[in-house]
Design a protein around this motif. Structure first.
Motif, mmCIF file in Angstrom:
data_model
loop_
_atom_site.group_PDB
_atom_site.id
_atom_site.type_symbol
_atom_site.label_atom_id
_atom_site.label_comp_id
_atom_site.label_asym_id
_atom_site.label_seq_id
_atom_site.Cartn_x
_atom_site.Cartn_y
_atom_site.Cartn_z
ATOM 1 N N ALA A 162 0.837 -1.198 0.000
ATOM 2 C CA ALA A 162 0.000 0.000 0.000
ATOM 3 C C ALA A 162 0.875 1.252 0.000
ATOM 4 O O ALA A 162 1.948 1.278 0.595
ATOM 5 C CB ALA A 162 -0.898 0.000 1.230
ATOM 6 N N VAL A 163 0.394 2.286 -0.676
ATOM 7 C CA VAL A 163 1.111 3.560 -0.708
ATOM 8 C C VAL A 163 0.754 4.324 0.558
ATOM 9 O O VAL A 163 -0.408 4.528 0.867
ATOM 10 C CB VAL A 163 0.740 4.378 -1.960
ATOM 11 C CG1 VAL A 163 1.435 5.726 -1.943
ATOM 12 C CG2 VAL A 163 1.099 3.602 -3.214
ATOM 13 N N ARG A 164 1.771 4.705 1.297
ATOM 14 C CA ARG A 164 1.596 5.405 2.565
ATOM 15 C C ARG A 164 2.369 6.729 2.515
ATOM 16 O O ARG A 164 3.197 6.928 1.637
ATOM 17 C CB ARG A 164 2.116 4.536 3.706
ATOM 18 C CG ARG A 164 1.394 3.203 3.783
ATOM 19 C CD ARG A 164 1.872 2.402 4.977
ATOM 20 N NE ARG A 164 1.432 1.033 4.908
ATOM 21 C CZ ARG A 164 0.226 0.605 5.245
ATOM 22 N NH1 ARG A 164 -0.673 1.440 5.667
ATOM 23 N NH2 ARG A 164 -0.082 -0.673 5.149
ATOM 24 N N PRO A 165 2.118 7.621 3.487
ATOM 25 C CA PRO A 165 2.844 8.898 3.501
ATOM 26 C C PRO A 165 4.360 8.707 3.546
ATOM 27 O O PRO A 165 4.874 7.769 4.165
ATOM 28 C CB PRO A 165 2.338 9.579 4.774
ATOM 29 C CG PRO A 165 0.989 9.002 4.983
ATOM 30 C CD PRO A 165 1.097 7.578 4.516
ATOM 31 N N GLY A 166 5.095 9.608 2.889
ATOM 32 C CA GLY A 166 6.535 9.486 2.729
ATOM 33 C C GLY A 166 7.360 9.579 3.996
ATOM 34 O O GLY A 166 8.513 9.178 4.015
ATOM 35 N N ARG A 167 6.818 10.097 5.084
ATOM 36 C CA ARG A 167 7.586 10.234 6.309
ATOM 37 C C ARG A 167 7.844 8.879 6.967
ATOM 38 O O ARG A 167 8.777 8.719 7.750
ATOM 39 C CB ARG A 167 6.853 11.150 7.281
ATOM 40 C CG ARG A 167 7.607 11.316 8.589
ATOM 41 C CD ARG A 167 6.986 12.361 9.435
ATOM 42 N NE ARG A 167 7.663 13.615 9.135
ATOM 43 C CZ ARG A 167 7.359 14.766 9.672
ATOM 44 N NH1 ARG A 167 6.368 14.860 10.513
ATOM 45 N NH2 ARG A 167 8.034 15.844 9.373
ATOM 46 N N MET A 168 7.038 7.881 6.664
ATOM 47 C CA MET A 168 7.170 6.567 7.294
ATOM 48 C C MET A 168 8.490 5.910 6.885
ATOM 49 O O MET A 168 8.868 5.909 5.716
ATOM 50 C CB MET A 168 5.997 5.672 6.889
ATOM 51 C CG MET A 168 5.966 4.349 7.619
ATOM 52 S SD MET A 168 4.524 3.361 7.193
ATOM 53 C CE MET A 168 3.265 4.169 8.137
ATOM 54 N N HIS A 169 9.191 5.341 7.843
ATOM 55 C CA HIS A 169 10.460 4.669 7.602
ATOM 56 C C HIS A 169 10.209 3.321 6.929
ATOM 57 O O HIS A 169 9.162 2.712 7.096
ATOM 58 C CB HIS A 169 11.189 4.480 8.939
ATOM 59 C CG HIS A 169 12.629 4.154 8.769
ATOM 60 N ND1 HIS A 169 13.071 2.880 8.552
ATOM 61 C CD2 HIS A 169 13.732 4.935 8.765
ATOM 62 C CE1 HIS A 169 14.387 2.886 8.433
ATOM 63 N NE2 HIS A 169 14.812 4.125 8.552
ATOM 64 N N ASP A 170 11.194 2.842 6.166
ATOM 65 C CA ASP A 170 11.054 1.573 5.444
ATOM 66 C C ASP A 170 10.681 0.414 6.357
ATOM 67 O O ASP A 170 9.765 -0.353 6.067
ATOM 68 C CB ASP A 170 12.350 1.214 4.708
ATOM 69 C CG ASP A 170 12.614 2.108 3.510
ATOM 70 O OD1 ASP A 170 11.723 2.916 3.160
ATOM 71 O OD2 ASP A 170 13.695 1.986 2.926
ATOM 72 N N VAL A 171 11.409 0.240 7.458
ATOM 73 C CA VAL A 171 11.153 -0.914 8.327
ATOM 74 C C VAL A 171 9.788 -0.797 9.002
ATOM 75 O O VAL A 171 9.112 -1.804 9.217
ATOM 76 C CB VAL A 171 12.298 -1.120 9.347
ATOM 77 C CG1 VAL A 171 12.237 -0.106 10.463
ATOM 78 C CG2 VAL A 171 12.279 -2.523 9.905
ATOM 79 N N THR A 172 9.336 0.404 9.298
ATOM 80 C CA THR A 172 8.000 0.600 9.868
ATOM 81 C C THR A 172 6.940 0.183 8.860
ATOM 82 O O THR A 172 5.954 -0.478 9.205
ATOM 83 C CB THR A 172 7.785 2.067 10.274
ATOM 84 O OG1 THR A 172 8.820 2.449 11.170
ATOM 85 C CG2 THR A 172 6.434 2.269 10.915
ATOM 86 N N GLN A 173 7.146 0.546 7.622
ATOM 87 C CA GLN A 173 6.185 0.171 6.591
ATOM 88 C C GLN A 173 6.185 -1.337 6.362
ATOM 89 O O GLN A 173 5.131 -1.937 6.166
ATOM 90 C CB GLN A 173 6.491 0.904 5.292
ATOM 91 C CG GLN A 173 5.432 0.653 4.255
ATOM 92 C CD GLN A 173 5.364 1.747 3.234
ATOM 93 O OE1 GLN A 173 6.174 2.643 3.227
ATOM 94 N NE2 GLN A 173 4.388 1.665 2.370
ATOM 95 N N ILE A 174 7.339 -1.965 6.410
ATOM 96 C CA ILE A 174 7.411 -3.420 6.265
ATOM 97 C C ILE A 174 6.626 -4.099 7.374
ATOM 98 O O ILE A 174 5.877 -5.051 7.144
ATOM 99 C CB ILE A 174 8.887 -3.876 6.240
ATOM 100 C CG1 ILE A 174 9.488 -3.540 4.879
ATOM 101 C CG2 ILE A 174 9.027 -5.349 6.566
ATOM 102 C CD1 ILE A 174 10.964 -3.788 4.767
ATOM 103 N N ARG A 175 6.765 -3.600 8.583
ATOM 104 C CA ARG A 175 6.022 -4.180 9.703
ATOM 105 C C ARG A 175 4.531 -3.887 9.579
ATOM 106 O O ARG A 175 3.698 -4.744 9.881
ATOM 107 C CB ARG A 175 6.587 -3.659 11.016
ATOM 108 C CG ARG A 175 7.962 -4.232 11.285
ATOM 109 C CD ARG A 175 8.582 -3.728 12.561
ATOM 110 N NE ARG A 175 9.789 -4.482 12.838
ATOM 111 C CZ ARG A 175 10.879 -3.973 13.361
ATOM 112 N NH1 ARG A 175 10.915 -2.700 13.706
ATOM 113 N NH2 ARG A 175 11.934 -4.725 13.573
ATOM 114 N N THR A 176 4.166 -2.692 9.143
ATOM 115 C CA THR A 176 2.759 -2.325 8.991
ATOM 116 C C THR A 176 2.079 -3.147 7.898
ATOM 117 O O THR A 176 0.925 -3.538 8.033
ATOM 118 C CB THR A 176 2.631 -0.820 8.664
ATOM 119 O OG1 THR A 176 3.288 -0.076 9.687
ATOM 120 C CG2 THR A 176 1.191 -0.393 8.582
#
Length: 151
Positions: free
Chosen positions: A86-100
């Protein structure tokens, strides 16, 4: 448009007629075929959200200093795309997005799947040392200074 593309899924290279529709499908395919997955976050510049919009600052990327949307892409060893998160806001860190996105949970459920990541995912390398590989952690400033004195 996104639901239509998600329903169609990603074609599996060299396997006509096989499509990966979910993240679980990607990990099941990787485990069955012995495919090493490559995980990476990608950023795309987006228009600046309207003023007074809640979460407006979340789109500001710390890396690019632009308003961006970020997604995690999973590819095979040859760089062929297998899944896009999913496309999320750019401020999110890579590893946070992987976990999310649930990728960390899939690594836990599929212990035989191997993955390669970049330096932005040091937490995954630490938490799953037998499954996830990446570049070594950069030394801190003091260690770099000591090494420079030795040379």
């Amino acid at each position: 448009m996104r639901p239509l593309l998600a329903a169609r899924g990603f074609a599996v290279p060299d396997r006509p007629g096989v499509r990966l529709r979910t993240l679980a499908d990607v990990f099941a395919h990787a485990e069955a075929e012995g495919v090493t997955l490559r995980l990476d976050g990608t950023e795309v510049q987006v228009r600046r959200p309207k003023a007074h919009r809640a979460g407006r600052k979340a789109f500001m990327s710390g890396k690019k200093r632009l308003n961006t949307g970020k997604a995690v892409m999973i590819s095979d060893e040859q760089g062929r795309e297998l899944w896009l998160g999913a496309v999320r806001p750019g401020r999110m860190h890579d590893v946070t997005q992987i976990r999310t996105d649930g990728i960390e949970e899939q690594l836990h459920l599929h212990p035989n799947v191997q993955a390669e990541v970049d330096s932005g995912c040091q937490g995954l390398i630490r938490d799953y040392p037998d499954q996830v590989s990446g570049p070594p952690k950069e030394p801190d400033a003091q260690a770099r200074a000591e090494r420079a004195q030795l040379l």
